[in-house]
Structure formats: structure tokens, C-alpha cells
Design a protein around this motif. Structure first.
Motif, PDB file in Angstrom:
ATOM      1  N   CYS A 140      -6.038  13.359  -6.087  1.00 46.63           N
ATOM      2  CA  CYS A 140      -6.179  12.426  -6.985  1.00 46.63           C
ATOM      3  C   CYS A 140      -4.936  11.528  -7.497  1.00 46.63           C
ATOM      4  N   SER A 141      -4.928  10.339  -7.714  1.00 45.63           N
ATOM      5  CA  SER A 141      -3.974   9.657  -8.117  1.00 45.63           C
ATOM      6  C   SER A 141      -3.758   9.915  -9.703  1.00 45.63           C
ATOM      7  N   GLU A 142      -2.534  10.008 -10.286  1.00 46.57           N
ATOM      8  CA  GLU A 142      -2.138  10.681 -11.591  1.00 46.57           C
ATOM      9  C   GLU A 142      -1.048   9.964 -12.190  1.00 46.57           C
ATOM     10  N   ASP A 143      -1.136   9.776 -13.628  1.00 49.93           N
ATOM     11  CA  ASP A 143       0.172   9.434 -14.534  1.00 49.93           C
ATOM     12  C   ASP A 143       0.694   8.148 -13.754  1.00 49.93           C
ATOM     13  N   ILE A 144       0.033   7.197 -13.803  1.00 53.60           N
ATOM     14  CA  ILE A 144       0.542   5.780 -13.595  1.00 53.60           C
ATOM     15  C   ILE A 144       0.069   4.720 -14.624  1.00 53.60           C
ATOM     16  N   ILE A 145       1.220   3.915 -14.850  1.00 53.16           N
ATOM     17  CA  ILE A 145       1.245   2.926 -15.952  1.00 53.16           C
ATOM     18  C   ILE A 145       1.187   1.509 -15.107  1.00 53.16           C
ATOM     19  N   LEU A 146       0.269   0.852 -15.546  1.00 55.11           N
ATOM     20  CA  LEU A 146       0.305  -0.489 -14.996  1.00 55.11           C
ATOM     21  C   LEU A 146       0.377  -1.673 -16.311  1.00 55.11           C
ATOM     22  N   ASN A 147       1.300  -2.234 -16.188  1.00 51.10           N
ATOM     23  CA  ASN A 147       1.545  -3.331 -17.175  1.00 51.10           C
ATOM     24  C   ASN A 147       2.142  -4.689 -16.817  1.00 51.10           C
ATOM     25  N   ASP A 148       1.588  -5.524 -17.492  1.00 52.24           N
ATOM     26  CA  ASP A 148       2.305  -6.958 -17.492  1.00 52.24           C
ATOM     27  C   ASP A 148       2.197  -7.535 -16.088  1.00 52.24           C
ATOM     28  N   ASN A 149       1.007  -7.237 -15.417  1.00 50.62           N
ATOM     29  CA  ASN A 149       0.817  -7.674 -14.164  1.00 50.62           C
ATOM     30  C   ASN A 149      -0.210  -8.629 -14.530  1.00 50.62           C
ATOM     31  N   GLU A 150      -0.550  -9.716 -13.229  1.00 51.37           N
ATOM     32  CA  GLU A 150      -1.324 -10.677 -13.439  1.00 51.37           C
ATOM     33  C   GLU A 150      -2.210 -10.962 -12.039  1.00 51.37           C
ATOM     34  N   VAL A 151      -3.465 -10.833 -12.059  1.00 53.01           N
ATOM     35  CA  VAL A 151      -4.264 -11.053 -10.861  1.00 53.01           C
ATOM     36  C   VAL A 151      -4.993 -12.168 -11.069  1.00 53.01           C
ATOM     37  N   ARG A 152      -5.340 -12.926 -10.030  1.00 51.67           N
ATOM     38  CA  ARG A 152      -6.262 -13.997 -10.183  1.00 51.67           C
ATOM     39  C   ARG A 152      -6.943 -14.472  -8.864  1.00 51.67           C
ATOM     40  N   SER A 161       1.050  -1.045  -0.150  1.00 50.11           N
ATOM     41  CA  SER A 161      -0.015  -0.066  -0.081  1.00 50.11           C
ATOM     42  C   SER A 161       0.938   1.301  -0.074  1.00 50.11           C
ATOM     43  N   LEU A 162       0.725   1.979  -1.121  1.00 43.79           N
ATOM     44  CA  LEU A 162       1.455   3.353  -1.169  1.00 43.79           C
ATOM     45  C   LEU A 162       0.568   4.472  -1.197  1.00 43.79           C
ATOM     46  N   VAL A 163       0.678   5.413  -0.179  1.00 39.78           N
ATOM     47  CA  VAL A 163      -0.411   6.414   0.038  1.00 39.78           C
ATOM     48  C   VAL A 163       0.409   7.737  -0.228  1.00 39.78           C
ATOM     49  N   ARG A 164       0.174   8.715  -0.907  1.00 39.33           N
ATOM     50  CA  ARG A 164       0.621   9.985  -0.973  1.00 39.33           C
ATOM     51  C   ARG A 164       2.144   9.738  -1.270  1.00 39.33           C
ATOM     52  N   VAL A 165       2.531   9.187  -2.449  1.00 42.98           N
ATOM     53  CA  VAL A 165       3.782   8.770  -2.971  1.00 42.98           C
ATOM     54  C   VAL A 165       3.929   9.626  -4.332  1.00 42.98           C
ATOM     55  N   THR A 166       4.948   9.682  -4.841  1.00 46.51           N
ATOM     56  CA  THR A 166       5.325  10.283  -5.847  1.00 46.51           C
ATOM     57  C   THR A 166       6.657   9.543  -6.683  1.00 46.51           C
ATOM     58  N   ASP A 167       6.818   9.603  -8.141  1.00 45.21           N
ATOM     59  CA  ASP A 167       7.851   8.563  -8.410  1.00 45.21           C
ATOM     60  C   ASP A 167       8.207   7.301  -7.970  1.00 45.21           C
ATOM     61  N   ILE A 172      -2.140  -4.842  -4.146  1.00 44.92           N
ATOM     62  CA  ILE A 172      -1.694  -3.386  -4.467  1.00 44.92           C
ATOM     63  C   ILE A 172      -2.519  -2.263  -4.391  1.00 44.92           C
ATOM     64  N   ASN A 173      -2.266  -1.534  -3.572  1.00 40.39           N
ATOM     65  CA  ASN A 173      -3.401  -0.484  -3.278  1.00 40.39           C
ATOM     66  C   ASN A 173      -2.442   1.028  -3.511  1.00 40.39           C
ATOM     67  N   ILE A 174      -2.887   1.980  -4.492  1.00 42.65           N
ATOM     68  CA  ILE A 174      -1.940   3.196  -4.530  1.00 42.65           C
ATOM     69  C   ILE A 174      -2.982   4.180  -4.671  1.00 42.65           C
ATOM     70  N   VAL A 175      -2.222   5.221  -3.965  1.00 42.02           N
ATOM     71  CA  VAL A 175      -2.687   6.714  -4.050  1.00 42.02           C
ATOM     72  C   VAL A 175      -1.356   7.448  -4.272  1.00 42.02           C
ATOM     73  N   GLY A 176      -1.216   7.773  -5.711  1.00 37.12           N
ATOM     74  CA  GLY A 176      -0.091   8.421  -5.979  1.00 37.12           C
ATOM     75  C   GLY A 176       0.224   9.010  -7.461  1.00 37.12           C
ATOM     76  N   ARG A 177       1.288   9.578  -7.512  1.00 34.80           N
ATOM     77  CA  ARG A 177       1.457  10.162  -8.844  1.00 34.80           C
ATOM     78  C   ARG A 177       2.892   9.696  -9.641  1.00 34.80           C
ATOM     79  N   ARG A 178       2.893   9.860 -10.761  1.00 27.01           N
ATOM     80  CA  ARG A 178       3.995   9.256 -11.713  1.00 27.01           C
ATOM     81  C   ARG A 178       4.577   8.237 -11.014  1.00 27.01           C
TER      82      ARG A 178
END
Length: 167
Positions: A104-116, A32-38, A54-60
């Protein structure tokens, strides 16, 4: 949990990397990332968690090549009585959120993850973030949907407000 000091972006933590971990049997969130950047969350195995992988509140940020399995599972939760967070309500494999008590969370790329295997909600969710891209994701075995986009306080009539992609 990694949490920045306040809702002011100047007080957020930055340059956080979480990589190559195996996380098992958590009642809340695996990461869990809350209020993080980069930030980077990469190549983690997360299994048997009560609320979110995975829980995200963040930017970039970038979330890549993670594997999340067995969320809020009714057979798993009773085996671990110390995991009282097994709530059998909404649970998420990977969730990008914000736009409530946090900016608001902004500018996040999620790629090649697997959730089951999430018995009680969705695989991946954008819950009000802006400019969020889901790319080459694998998702299976959910009660509601594999990927869900929720606008929160935003309006679909303003295409500049929320820009989400699913490729």
C-alpha cells in the motif's frame, strides 16, 4: 518511469525528486513512481497523456504545484497513432494506488495541484492508499468525479485502516 527493485520496502528506491518538467504526448503516464519512498513531484506541466498524468505507488512523499491537462481525450488520441495506449477506459489525472500486487501507498501529501479535462474518468484518486491528504486541489471537467476515494481491500468499518483527507 521510476521503479524500485521488488515489493520489499527495503528494495524500494528513495530520495527521488521530479521537478520543473514539461511532459507532452505520452501514451501511458506522464510521471510514474512505483515502489519509491521519500519522493517529491513538484511544478511539472503534463499534457496530452493516454492513461495518467501522475501515477504513484510509494511512501512518504509530496506531490505539489503540478498541472495536468487533456487526459485520454478522444480528439487528441487519433492525432497520434503511435499512442496506442489511448484506451478510452479509466484514466486519472493524479492517482495514488497500491494494495494489490504492490504494498500500500502511505503518508503522501498532495497539495496545490491542478487537473483539468479528463473525458473518461476522474481528476484525482486515492485507490487504496493510507494516510493520503489532498489539500487545495483544483479539478474540473471529468466524466465521473473530481476526487474519488476507493478503499480496495480495506474496510470502512475500521477507521484505523484507511485515513484519507480532503481539505
Amino acid at each position: 518511469w521510476v521503479i524500485g527493485a521488488s515489493n520489499e520496502p527495503a528494495d524500494w528506491l528513495s530520495n527521488i525528486t521530479i521537478r520543473d518538467n514539461r511532459l507532452h504526448a505520452f501514451r501511458g503516464s506522464g510521471i510514474s513512481l512505483v515502489r519509491v519512498t521519500d519522493f517529491i513531484i513538484e511544478n511539472n506541466d503534463i499534457e496530452d497523456v493516454g492513461y495518467s498524468g501522475i501515477n504513484i505507488v510509494g511512501r512518504r512523499g509530496r506531490v505539489a504545484e503540478n498541472r495536468v491537462r487533456d487526459l485520454n481525450h478522444p480528439e487528441f488520441c487519433p492525432q497520434y497513432p503511435e499512442l496506442s495506449g489511448c484506451q478510452f477506459l479509466n484514466s486519472y489525472g493524479i492517482v495514488v494506488t497500491g494494495c494489490g500486487s504492490n504494498p500500500c501507498s502511505e503518508d503522501i501529501i498532495l497539495n496545490d495541484n491542478e487537473v483539468r479535462e479528463n473525458e473518461h474518468w476522474v481528476g484525482m484518486m486515492n485507490h487504496g492508499g493510507q494516510r493520503i491528504l489532498f489539500r487545495r486541489m483544483i479539478a474540473s471537467s471529468f466524466s465521473i468525479a473530481s476526487v474519488r476515494m476507493v478503499l480496495g481491500k480495506r474496510s470502512l468499518s475500521d477507521p484505523q485502516t484507511i485515513q484519507c483527507g480532503l481539505l
